[in-house]
Design an enzyme around this catalytic site. Structure first.
Site, mmCIF file in Angstrom:
data_model
loop_
_atom_site.group_PDB
_atom_site.id
_atom_site.type_symbol
_atom_site.label_atom_id
_atom_site.label_comp_id
_atom_site.label_asym_id
_atom_site.label_seq_id
_atom_site.Cartn_x
_atom_site.Cartn_y
_atom_site.Cartn_z
ATOM 1 N N HIS A 108 54.394 32.566 43.839
ATOM 2 C CA HIS A 108 55.847 32.489 43.621
ATOM 3 C C HIS A 108 56.554 33.674 44.262
ATOM 4 C CE1 HIS A 108 59.572 31.934 41.113
ATOM 5 N NE2 HIS A 108 59.644 33.231 41.363
ATOM 6 N N GLU A 109 56.098 34.874 43.929
ATOM 7 C CA GLU A 109 56.806 36.061 44.401
ATOM 8 C C GLU A 109 56.716 36.218 45.913
ATOM 9 O OE1 GLU A 109 58.855 37.805 42.783
ATOM 10 O OE2 GLU A 109 58.459 36.884 40.850
ATOM 11 N N HIS B 142 59.121 34.166 47.871
ATOM 12 C CA HIS B 142 60.436 34.774 48.085
ATOM 13 C C HIS B 142 60.459 35.479 49.446
ATOM 14 C CE1 HIS B 142 62.547 33.992 44.397
ATOM 15 N NE2 HIS B 142 61.643 34.588 43.634
ATOM 16 N N GLU C 69 64.841 30.066 43.856
ATOM 17 C CA GLU C 69 63.815 30.159 42.817
ATOM 18 C C GLU C 69 62.913 28.925 42.808
ATOM 19 O OE1 GLU C 69 62.564 32.237 40.470
ATOM 20 O OE2 GLU C 69 63.648 33.769 41.572
ATOM 21 N N HIS D 6 67.153 31.080 37.622
ATOM 22 C CA HIS D 6 65.851 30.637 37.126
ATOM 23 C C HIS D 6 65.964 29.321 36.362
ATOM 24 C CE1 HIS D 6 65.156 34.984 37.788
ATOM 25 N NE2 HIS D 6 63.937 34.596 38.107
#
Length: 751
Positions: free
Chosen positions: A334-335, A338, A360, A424
């Site tokens: 996920h991170e 980004h 997100e 989010h």
């Protein structure tokens, strides 16, 4: 490579001609050399400025360019206006193999036109930004004057970056505060730090292979196979040296949290797996696109229940009581996703509103796809986000893609409130869409996915196809302010772009294309798509769609076109359904699909008062699109007016004709008159009423007259003294029986 490009400075490509004589007629001319990708994109940008909402004060710089496996060229540009950066002004030019224009993506609704002299002082902007920071400020940057076009329209603004620590004292913050440079009013803010809350043995991954670098008899967690990404120990501090993990036997961690290398194994493995996922599945050379690895910092802070991406590296806390490090594979994926988003789209998808939700969701989607890609028995793939790290201490994940509302805050279905919730939570709409696209709605092995409203069930196309469609939409079509629903720029939506991606990969109106349509419908994101399956297709829209003029005057509307599928063709314009005394002129008379024209609608003094639906037609070699614009012609100044209606009256139908009274300074009379001219073979079928501007109905004729023909009379008196004179008055004619029909020829009103 970045290069400056001003509209006035683009050099058009010039071709050469070949004259073939009789003696050489049998020899085929050499094939022309296609222009370079950069030259083709620059030329397309110069030629199609209307498609990208360009103005004479705009200049452009190339952000990235590439040619994909199909030969499609994709060139991204950033924009400045009168020398100022335009936030939300980024654009994409797509070109064909031979250098032709294949379409564009743009976030602006219209060319920029604004004064760039601020009325609100820079010093005030800096002070306000500092005062509004929640936490400990360490520095405040110099406010930058720029054009904020994140909403699709431009306004002058100040952007101030305030650096410091969030209220928890451990999360770094780079808060971008934006205020109106004319009034000082707050526009918004976003944080540059993107957070989760928002062979070795790892805590979550079990025993896995990890790549390390040997130096003499020692090994370090520096991955030579994935861009030399390193994993280091912050020693439960928030600053200072991060010590790269070293080991004598190249066997890392025990799976227990007490061994500090266990969390490092998960982080190192997550970075390598995410790198491989984007490289092997999507053809992207790692997170940054240049083969560089990602640094990973573990054991950050004390009891720090978070993980974050700061634009350059990953950082993981150890969780509550330093007992649950946030290093699970889906969190890592996920991170680092980004990082992919912000390196693909200039500045990333704007981290607020619907574009922030898409930002997100993109990380949630790819984070879970990385988890599936890892195929790790200890942490198998699913559609939960952060289920292993147990942030809440209940065993529940952070978010659920199959039914986002289960977390108590996320949106499963789009509504007008979606754009105003935390990113989010607005991410839930795209997460739900993606789940339905991949796995289908209803009961699945991963959870039960509900439908929104009266949407039809969705049959999934599988993860492999769904993830490729989403990545191509991001990589080839998304711009910084792409949204779910966009009224100012309807083409700049995730729905439209994911349909274009599905067309590129699997064909126009393929089962995959239709599944994308169905999946968006299932989350209440509607759209007018390429339902007729035209290869080179476009849509058309007018703004505004309602115009009001006095007789003899004119009004304008902008007719815009958007490429829906295939190549951009030449579009010509015309108008139909024009009443006598109304004409329409288009400037320009034709555009390449993606461009726009100004329609000037003119009237003569002879046009009767009323409302007229006008049909504007945009025609390409492949398809014609129509747009209806309602023209209201006011009555001449005074307290009476009339109109020629020429409206057919069918069996059991109701028609209405409008007269607009304007400039009447008198109060309507108790003996006002209505003159009616109706041809009808059985007037006993008819109910005729006058409808006042406030909706009050005055019945003039109520099925009297039996079999008599026609109503050609003046109805006095009609007591209209309780009404306001100026406004839209309607004559309503209802045919209440079968067999006989007629026509409303004309009518008039004297107040």
């Amino acid at each position: 490579m970045k290069s400056a490009l001003a509209l006035v400075g683009i050099t058009l490509l010039t071709g050469t001609s070949l004259v073939v004589t009789a003696a050489s007629a049998s020899a085929a001319p050499p094939a022309p050399t296609p222009p370079s990708l950069q030259a083709a994109a620059d030329t397309a940008l110069k030629t199609h400025t209307a498609a990208v909402r360009g103005s004479t004060k705009d200049a452009y710089a190339v952000y990235s360019s590439k040619t994909d496996s199909t030969g499609l060229g994709v060139t991204r540009y950033t924009r400045t206006y009168n020398g100022l950066r335009v936030y939300g002004g980024d654009l994409i030019i797509r070109t064909t193999k031979d250098g032709g224009f294949a379409g564009s993506s743009v976030g602006l609704a219209a060319p920029l036109s604004l004064d760039t002299s601020p009325a609100y002082a820079q010093s005030k902007a800096r002070k306000a930004a500092t005062a509004g920071f929640k936490g400990k400020v360490t520095s405040t940057g110099k406010p930058e004057l720029f054009v904020d076009a994140s909403s699709g329209t431009g306004r002058l603004a100040w952007e101030t970056v305030v650096t410091g620590w969030a209220p928890d004292g451990q999360t770094p913050s780079k808060l971008h505060v934006i205020v109106d440079a004319g009034t000082g009013a707050a526009i918004g803010s976003y944080d540059e730090i993107e957070q989760v809350v928002g062979s070795g043995t790892g805590i979550y991954t079990g025993t896995v292979d990890v790549d390390a670098t040997q130096s003499g008899s020692s090994y370090s967690l520096v991955d030579p196979s994935h861009g030399s990404g390193r994993t280091c120990d912050m020693g439960n501090r928030t600053s200072g040296t991060c010590a790269t993990f070293t080991d004598a036997d190249n066997v890392w961690g025990t799976g227990a949290n007490s061994d500090r290398a266990s969390a490092a194994v998960d982080a190192h493995y997550g970075a390598a797996t995410t790198f491989d996922y984007f490289t092997n599945v999507h053809g992207r050379n790692g997170i940054f696109g240049n083969g560089t690895g990602v640094p990973s910092r573990v054991h950050y802070g004390s009891a720090y229940v978070n993980a974050f991406w700061d634009g350059a590296q990953m950082t993981y806390g150890d969780g509550e009581g330093n007992a649950r490090p946030l290093v699970a594979i889906d969190v890592a994926g996920h991170e680092m996703s980004h990082g992919v988003t912000e390196n693909v789209v200039p500045g990333g998808l704007t981290y607020s509103g619907e574009s922030g939700g898409l930002n997100e969701a993109t990380s949630d989607i790819f984070g879970n796809m990385v988890e599936f890609y890892a195929d790790n028995a200890t942490d198998p793939g699913d559609y939960d986000i952060g289920e292993k790290i147990d942030i809440f201490g209940t065993g529940e994940p952070l978010r659920y893609m199959y039914n986002p509302t289960l977390d108590g805050a996320s949106h499963s279905c789009w509504s007008t409130s979606t754009r105003s919730v935390d990113v989010h939570y607005s991410s839930g709409v795209a997460n739900h869409f993606f789940f339905n696209l991949a796995e289908g709605s209803g009961e699945t092995e991963y959870g039960t996915s509900p439908l929104c409203g009266a949407a039809s069930p969705v049959t999934g196309i599988g993860r492999d196809k769904a993830e490729k469609i989403w990545f191509r939409a991001l990589d080839t079509y998304f711009v910084s302010n792409t949204a779910y629903v966009n009224t100012t720029t309807p083409a700049n939506t995730a729905r439209a772009y994911s349909l274009s991606a599905a067309t590129d990969l699997y064909g126009l109106c393929s089962p995959e294309f239709k599944a994308v349509q169905s999946a968006w419908n299932s989350v209440n994101v509607a759209g007018t798509d390429n339902d007729d399956c035209v290869a080179n297709n476009f849509s058309a829209a007018a703004s505004p769609t309602s115009l009001s003029v006095d007789p003899g005057d004119s009004a304008t509307t902008t007719l815009s076109t958007t490429v829906v599928a295939g190549e951009a063709e030449e579009v010509t314009f015309s108008a139909t359904g024009l009443p006598a005394g109304v004409s329409v002129a288009f400037d320009p008379a034709s555009v390449t699909a993606g461009g726009e024209t100004t329609a000037t609608i003119s009237t003569t003094d002879a046009v009767g008062s009323g409302s007229y639906p006008l049909t504007l037609v945009a025609t390409s070699p492949s398809v014609a699109r129509t747009v209806t614009v309602t023209l209201t012609v006011n009555g001449l100044p005074g307290c009476d007016s009339s109109t020629v209606a020429n409206l057919p009256i069918g069996d059991n139908t109701t028609i209405e004709s409008t007269i607009v009274i304007s400039g009447c300074e008198a109060t309507p009379s108790t003996v006002s008159t209505v003159t009616v001219d109706i041809d009808h073979t059985w007037i006993g079928d008819l109910v005729v009423s006058l409808i006042a501007p406030d909706g009050t109905a005055y019945v003039l004729h109520n099925r009297e007259g039996g079999s008599a023909d026609n109503i050609k009379k003046t109805f006095p008196p009609v007591n209209l003294s309780g009404e306001t004179a100026n406004g839209a008055w309607k004559l309503r004619v209802q045919d209440a029986a079968a067999q006989d029909t007629g026509k409303l020829n004309s009518w008039g009103l004297t107040l």
